[in-house]
Design a protein around this motif. Structure first.
Motif, PDB file in Angstrom:
ATOM      1  N   LYS A  14      58.107  54.030  34.620  1.00  0.00           N
ATOM      2  CA  LYS A  14      59.483  53.563  34.450  1.00  0.00           C
ATOM      3  C   LYS A  14      60.207  53.579  35.786  1.00  0.00           C
ATOM      4  O   LYS A  14      60.303  54.592  36.447  1.00  0.00           O
ATOM      5  CB  LYS A  14      60.230  54.452  33.469  1.00  0.00           C
ATOM      6  CG  LYS A  14      61.638  53.960  33.201  1.00  0.00           C
ATOM      7  CD  LYS A  14      62.170  54.506  31.919  1.00  0.00           C
ATOM      8  CE  LYS A  14      61.525  53.846  30.743  1.00  0.00           C
ATOM      9  NZ  LYS A  14      62.106  54.207  29.484  1.00  0.00           N
ATOM     10  N   LEU A  44      63.747  52.877  37.743  1.00  0.00           N
ATOM     11  CA  LEU A  44      65.165  52.832  37.419  1.00  0.00           C
ATOM     12  C   LEU A  44      65.981  51.949  38.344  1.00  0.00           C
ATOM     13  O   LEU A  44      67.196  51.958  38.286  1.00  0.00           O
ATOM     14  CB  LEU A  44      65.748  54.262  37.469  1.00  0.00           C
ATOM     15  CG  LEU A  44      65.223  55.182  36.394  1.00  0.00           C
ATOM     16  CD1 LEU A  44      65.993  56.464  36.424  1.00  0.00           C
ATOM     17  CD2 LEU A  44      65.308  54.541  35.038  1.00  0.00           C
ATOM     18  N   ARG A  88      70.292  53.048  42.674  1.00  0.00           N
ATOM     19  CA  ARG A  88      71.527  53.729  42.319  1.00  0.00           C
ATOM     20  C   ARG A  88      72.197  54.207  43.588  1.00  0.00           C
ATOM     21  O   ARG A  88      71.580  54.357  44.628  1.00  0.00           O
ATOM     22  CB  ARG A  88      71.231  54.951  41.426  1.00  0.00           C
ATOM     23  CG  ARG A  88      70.582  54.590  40.116  1.00  0.00           C
ATOM     24  CD  ARG A  88      71.561  53.860  39.205  1.00  0.00           C
ATOM     25  NE  ARG A  88      72.693  54.703  38.920  1.00  0.00           N
ATOM     26  CZ  ARG A  88      72.697  55.638  37.998  1.00  0.00           C
ATOM     27  NH1 ARG A  88      71.638  55.847  37.255  1.00  0.00           N
ATOM     28  NH2 ARG A  88      73.776  56.371  37.788  1.00  0.00           N
ATOM     29  N   SER A 106      70.196  59.955  38.145  1.00  0.00           N
ATOM     30  CA  SER A 106      69.299  58.869  37.760  1.00  0.00           C
ATOM     31  C   SER A 106      67.863  59.350  37.685  1.00  0.00           C
ATOM     32  O   SER A 106      67.095  58.885  36.860  1.00  0.00           O
ATOM     33  CB  SER A 106      69.424  57.703  38.737  1.00  0.00           C
ATOM     34  OG  SER A 106      68.759  57.986  39.939  1.00  0.00           O
ATOM     35  N   ASP A 131      67.145  40.822  33.142  1.00  0.00           N
ATOM     36  CA  ASP A 131      67.991  41.355  34.205  1.00  0.00           C
ATOM     37  C   ASP A 131      68.428  40.255  35.171  1.00  0.00           C
ATOM     38  O   ASP A 131      67.697  39.301  35.428  1.00  0.00           O
ATOM     39  CB  ASP A 131      67.243  42.447  34.974  1.00  0.00           C
ATOM     40  CG  ASP A 131      68.199  43.457  35.592  1.00  0.00           C
ATOM     41  OD1 ASP A 131      67.727  44.457  36.127  1.00  0.00           O
ATOM     42  OD2 ASP A 131      69.432  43.252  35.529  1.00  0.00           O
ATOM     43  N   ASP A 178      72.745  54.797  32.685  1.00  0.00           N
ATOM     44  CA  ASP A 178      71.559  55.441  32.107  1.00  0.00           C
ATOM     45  C   ASP A 178      71.029  54.645  30.916  1.00  0.00           C
ATOM     46  O   ASP A 178      69.817  54.512  30.730  1.00  0.00           O
ATOM     47  CB  ASP A 178      71.901  56.865  31.660  1.00  0.00           C
ATOM     48  CG  ASP A 178      72.126  57.803  32.835  1.00  0.00           C
ATOM     49  OD1 ASP A 178      71.720  57.438  33.952  1.00  0.00           O
ATOM     50  OD2 ASP A 178      72.719  58.879  32.642  1.00  0.00           O
ATOM     51  N   HIS A 238      69.265  51.599  32.317  1.00  0.00           N
ATOM     52  CA  HIS A 238      68.003  51.995  32.946  1.00  0.00           C
ATOM     53  C   HIS A 238      66.943  52.313  31.892  1.00  0.00           C
ATOM     54  O   HIS A 238      65.743  52.094  32.112  1.00  0.00           O
ATOM     55  CB  HIS A 238      68.226  53.236  33.820  1.00  0.00           C
ATOM     56  CG  HIS A 238      69.076  52.964  35.028  1.00  0.00           C
ATOM     57  ND1 HIS A 238      69.786  53.946  35.667  1.00  0.00           N
ATOM     58  CD2 HIS A 238      69.338  51.811  35.688  1.00  0.00           C
ATOM     59  CE1 HIS A 238      70.432  53.410  36.687  1.00  0.00           C
ATOM     60  NE2 HIS A 238      70.180  52.114  36.716  1.00  0.00           N
ATOM     61  N   SER A 289      68.695  47.099  35.820  1.00  0.00           N
ATOM     62  CA  SER A 289      69.373  47.696  36.970  1.00  0.00           C
ATOM     63  C   SER A 289      70.862  47.885  36.665  1.00  0.00           C
ATOM     64  O   SER A 289      71.431  47.187  35.837  1.00  0.00           O
ATOM     65  CB  SER A 289      69.215  46.791  38.200  1.00  0.00           C
ATOM     66  OG  SER A 289      69.819  45.527  37.948  1.00  0.00           O
TER      67      SER A 289
END
Length: 488
Positions: free
Chosen positions: A111, A113, A116, A124, A235, A258, A261, A266
């Motif tokens: 995964k 993320l 950030r 994050s 996205d 969160d 994500h 994003s």
């Protein structure tokens, strides 16, 4: 190779050892494969150390750094996709088979993320281990359902006319409705919970939120798209903004990020100044591309970007120059055209005027009423007049002579008053129709409830009558048996 959505961000991880141009020599490719396999093994063994190294990586010039859940699987996939970049042109079946075997061994569910800000990186990194806070989601359409799918359970979805639930979660309140529903939504939410509202609408919300005493409410600039109900979101990543464009600001910005994500999307968490600049960028994008498209009936966003580039670039520059107290980053027009290419199939139309082009039209009206002799937005005003939108302001456009006498100012004020009166009458008519529709729904519901109760009462009476009849019949049968037994 087809890469699933959750791992697509890995393609943007640059490994300096694997960026050389593809070699035509098969032996070179085999050598690279062996090197990649050895490095993969080393990363799988030492992934804990690499995780720490990544967490200490310096931020880039914009203050962002990569924040990933680095594991043996994600490290291995980074190497595999790096190998795939080198040998994309290779036709050697054994090599391709080896890459696929390595990919499967590394795992396919790492995964990533996205990016950030530095200040929120620690949060994050730990986001996957934490449950997404349950939320109230107002609006059960495509975006509302997508928001629920991004959560960890416990979310409550409300329709536009649903009452506020007594057991509503204490987390964020995502509003996934059109702008014209905001009055009803805010009225629905209890006053002590309104600071938890997360506005996700397009357009200029600032004056409206100030009027509603919600100037510090959480806002999200949504750049992901949901094609149809139930589909996963796509996205909004462009060639000029590979880190993604979706951004959030306010009390629940971290929770919103969160949640996104968790679906592999994003989202940047920004301060108020940064968010205003990003908000105006999206407003300029919508206003410019939709208006230029409306001048060319049937044009898509992609048509505007490719066939009417000069027009839309001139309008973008004009709108940006008119925005007060905001400094945009360089290459604004290029970045907005880049986003247009990523949604090239979208249709164009000037909609929700009050929330979009209306903001810039009001700047022209304000300048005129303050006695300015030049329209700050001549292209915008002229093109709005072409398609019959907005308030016509008699500035000296091409072919006009300068005129701004007191008499003309009074005349224009009268025109504007008549226009505003007409708009208010239309608004009142819509409001009355809406109230009548609500009253009709209420009466129909009352009628249905009454009919249901009468039906239930009738069924209950019939049941009681049957029970009495059965009891009476049973008593008579018992009496007959008793008499026969007694020989009577």
């Amino acid at each position: 190779q087809k890469v699933d959505r959750e791992t697509s961000h890995i393609l943007r991880m640059r490994n300096p050892l694997l960026l050389s141009r593809p070699s035509k020599d098969h032996s070179m490719r085999w050598g690279l494969m062996c090197t990649g396999s050895a490095m993969l093994l080393a990363i799988v063994v030492a992934h804990g150390a690499l995780h720490r190294m990544l967490s200490l990586a310096p931020a880039n010039s914009r203050g962002y750094r990569p924040a990933v859940h680095l594991s043996a699987e994600s490290s291995g996939l980074g190497m595999v996709y790096g190998a795939q970049r080198i040998c994309r042109q290779s036709k050697h079946k054994k090599f391709q088979h080896g890459v696929e075997r390595t990919k499967l061994a590394a795992g396919s569910h790492a995964k990533i993320l996205g990016l950030r800000s530095f200040n929120s990186q620690k949060r994050s990194v730990a986001a996957a281990a934490e449950a997404i806070p349950p939320a109230v989601i107002i609006g059960g359409g495509r975006v509302g359902q997508a928001l629920k799918n991004m959560g960890s359970g416990g979310d409550v979805i409300l329709g536009r006319y649903d009452l506020w639930p007594e057991n509503a979660p204490e987390g964020p309140i995502f509003v996934a409705t059109r702008n014209d529903a905001l009055d009803d939504v805010i009225e629905k939410v209890p006053e002590h919970r309104r600071e938890d509202i997360v506005f996700m609408q397009n357009g200029m919300l600032e004056p409206y939120l100030n009027k509603m005493n919600l100037s510090d409410a959480t806002q999200v600039l949504v750049y992901f798209a949901v094609a149809k109900l139930g589909d996963p979101p796509t996205d909004g990543i462009t060639d000029m903004n590979p880190e993604g464009l979706t951004a959030a600001y306010g009390k629940w910005a971290e929770a919103a990020a969160d949640r996104f994500h968790n679906q592999g999307l994003s989202c940047k968490v920004l301060n108020k100044e940064e968010f205003r600049a990003s908000m105006f960028e999206k407003l300029i994008w919508i206003c410019s591309f939709m208006l230029v498209g409306a001048r060319h009936p049937g044009a898509t966003v992609g048509d505007v970007e490719s066939k009417h580039t000069e027009e839309v670039t001139r309008l973008i520059d004009e709108l940006a120059a008119a925005v007060p107290d905001v400094k945009f980053e360089s290459k604004l027009a290029e970045r907005l055209r880049s986003y247009a290419r990523s949604v090239s199939h979208f249709p164009t139309a000037v909609k929700e005027f009050q929330w979009r082009n209306g903001y810039f039209n009001d700047l022209s009206v304000k300048a005129y009423k303050e006695g300015e002799k030049k329209d700050p937005l001549p292209l915008h005003s002229t093109w709005l007049a072409e398609i019959g939108q907005g308030k016509v302001v008699p500035f000296p456009f091409e072919g006009y002579k300068e005129h701004i006498t007191e008499e003309e100012m009074r005349e224009q004020d009268e025109i504007l008053k008549v226009y505003e009166k007409k708009r208010e009458e239309e608004r009142q008519i819509k409001l009355k129709k809406k109230q009548e529709a609500e009253e009709k729904r209420r009466l129909e519901k009352e009628k249905a409830d009454t009919a249901k109760k009468e039906k239930e009462l009738k069924e209950e009476q019939v049941t009681k009558a049957r029970q009495l009849e059965m009891a009476k019949t049973a008593a008579e049968e018992e009496t007959k048996r008793s008499r026969r037994k007694a020989g009577i």
